[in-house]
Design an enzyme around this catalytic site. Structure first.
Site, mmCIF file in Angstrom:
data_model
loop_
_atom_site.group_PDB
_atom_site.id
_atom_site.type_symbol
_atom_site.label_atom_id
_atom_site.label_comp_id
_atom_site.label_asym_id
_atom_site.label_seq_id
_atom_site.Cartn_x
_atom_site.Cartn_y
_atom_site.Cartn_z
ATOM 1 N N ASP A 1 -8.029 7.927 8.977
ATOM 2 C CA ASP A 1 -7.703 7.966 7.900
ATOM 3 C C ASP A 1 -6.902 6.443 7.506
ATOM 4 O OD1 ASP A 1 -6.825 10.657 7.530
ATOM 5 O OD2 ASP A 1 -6.064 11.070 9.589
ATOM 6 N N LEU A 2 -7.546 5.594 6.874
ATOM 7 C CA LEU A 2 -7.187 4.609 6.134
ATOM 8 C C LEU A 2 -5.894 4.169 6.185
ATOM 9 C CD1 LEU A 2 -8.653 1.583 5.925
ATOM 10 C CD2 LEU A 2 -8.537 2.737 3.793
ATOM 11 N N ASP A 3 -5.708 3.418 6.988
ATOM 12 C CA ASP A 3 -4.103 2.367 6.679
ATOM 13 C C ASP A 3 -2.862 3.208 6.465
ATOM 14 O OD1 ASP A 3 -4.990 -0.457 6.414
ATOM 15 O OD2 ASP A 3 -4.684 0.215 4.568
ATOM 16 N N GLU A 4 -3.047 4.243 7.970
ATOM 17 C CA GLU A 4 -2.438 5.470 8.340
ATOM 18 C C GLU A 4 -1.966 5.997 9.438
ATOM 19 O OE1 GLU A 4 -3.115 9.345 5.497
ATOM 20 O OE2 GLU A 4 -3.783 7.825 3.714
ATOM 21 N N LEU B 1 0.995 -1.307 0.014
ATOM 22 C CA LEU B 1 0.668 -0.179 -0.501
ATOM 23 C C LEU B 1 0.727 1.772 -0.347
ATOM 24 C CD1 LEU B 1 -2.626 -0.627 2.617
ATOM 25 C CD2 LEU B 1 -2.779 -0.541 0.177
#
Length: 289
Positions: free
Chosen positions: A231-234, A201
């Protein structure tokens, strides 16, 4: 004679004398430091500390220790937590249809390698109810149909919140749970939910990332464990690792290697969290290994 043991974690604006004041407080209250680690971040100007100690003076009870330390904490502007070192944190595992991380965590738990209690497993599919039963752990099937309306998603998440609250959950682990959590659930679980994803990602989003990586001829694959945020995947990163791969490996081989890395990375992150070794530093983490 066994003495009560605690793990103290703290952060505060960096200033002179923090270690002296904290260690002095513990000595004055009949406590013996077993191990200690600290870090001062010059960028954020914050100080972080983890102290594992034994309370050897029977006259100083838990309540008095906490009450007296509150006074010191107020003076130094500490954000602090005092944990019973012998208490096993309670972990809720969540999974969808890919089970390698779930299986690995359950094995580590059963083998005593992961010092936790697991009172429940949640899934939006039925694939792993027998695996849960083999460990004598209640399995909660909370389905969410593809394309379900927002009201259905919120109702399903409300049941997750009920489980978290009723079981006094300390940590939620998304062990390849393939649903995006709503902002409200992310807020409810702030600082106590960990996710795992492959290291591609955002280069290879969507379905079959390892096939995409194979087509691009990648030389490194890996995984990232991080805190869950809106915050998706952050979210703040806790642990990462990689393995080298080469042209001789097909997509299935890459996927198998990737699964192994994901298991190891997630297990490390969970273990460090439940041992109170992870402190958040704005959008980063401090890890006292």
């Amino acid at each position: 004679m066994m003495h009560p043991e605690y793990i103290l974690t703290l952060s505060c604006p960096d200033q002179r004398g923090i270690v002296h004041r904290v260690s002095g407080f513990l000595a004055e209250h009949g406590c013996n430091i077993i191990d200690s680690a600290q870090f001062g971040d010059q960028e954020t100007c914050r100080f972080f500390m983890r102290v594992h100690f034994a309370a050897e003076d029977a006259a100083v009870g838990d309540a008095a220790l906490r009450a007296d330390f509150t006074e010191l904490a107020d003076t130094l502007r500490l954000e602090w937590h005092l944990h019973d070192a012998h208490r096993k944190p309670r972990v809720l595992l969540m999974v969808s249809k890919i089970g390698h991380c779930l299986n690995d965590l359950l094995f580590r738990y059963k083998s005593g390698l992961l010092p936790v209690e697991i009172p429940a497993i949640v899934s939006n599919h039925m694939d792993f109810y027998q695996l849960a039963a083999s460990y004598n752990i209640p399995f909660h099937h909370l389905p969410l149909a593809a394309g379900a309306p927002e009201s259905a998603k919120l109702a399903q998440e409300a049941r997750i919140v009920d489980l978290v609250d009723s079981h006094n959950i300390d940590l939620v682990v998304l062990a390849r749970y393939m649903q995006i959590l709503s902002p409200s659930l992310c807020t409810h679980l702030k600082g106590r939910a960990i996710n795992i994803h492959h290291s591609f990602l955002p280069s290879f989003k969507g379905a079959r990332p390892y096939a995409q990586a194979h087509q691009r001829g990648v030389k490194l694959i890996g995984a990232t464990a991080h805190f869950v945020t809106g915050d998706l995947d952050e979210g703040p990163i806790i642990e990462q690792d990689v393995e080298r791969v080469d042209h001789s490996m097909d997509a299935e081989t890459l996927s198998a290697i990737g699964r192994d890395v994901e298991c190891v990375v997630l297990a490390r992150a969970v273990k460090w969290f439940v041992e109170h070794r992870v402190l958040q530093n704005e959008h980063r983490t401090v890890i006292f290994k």
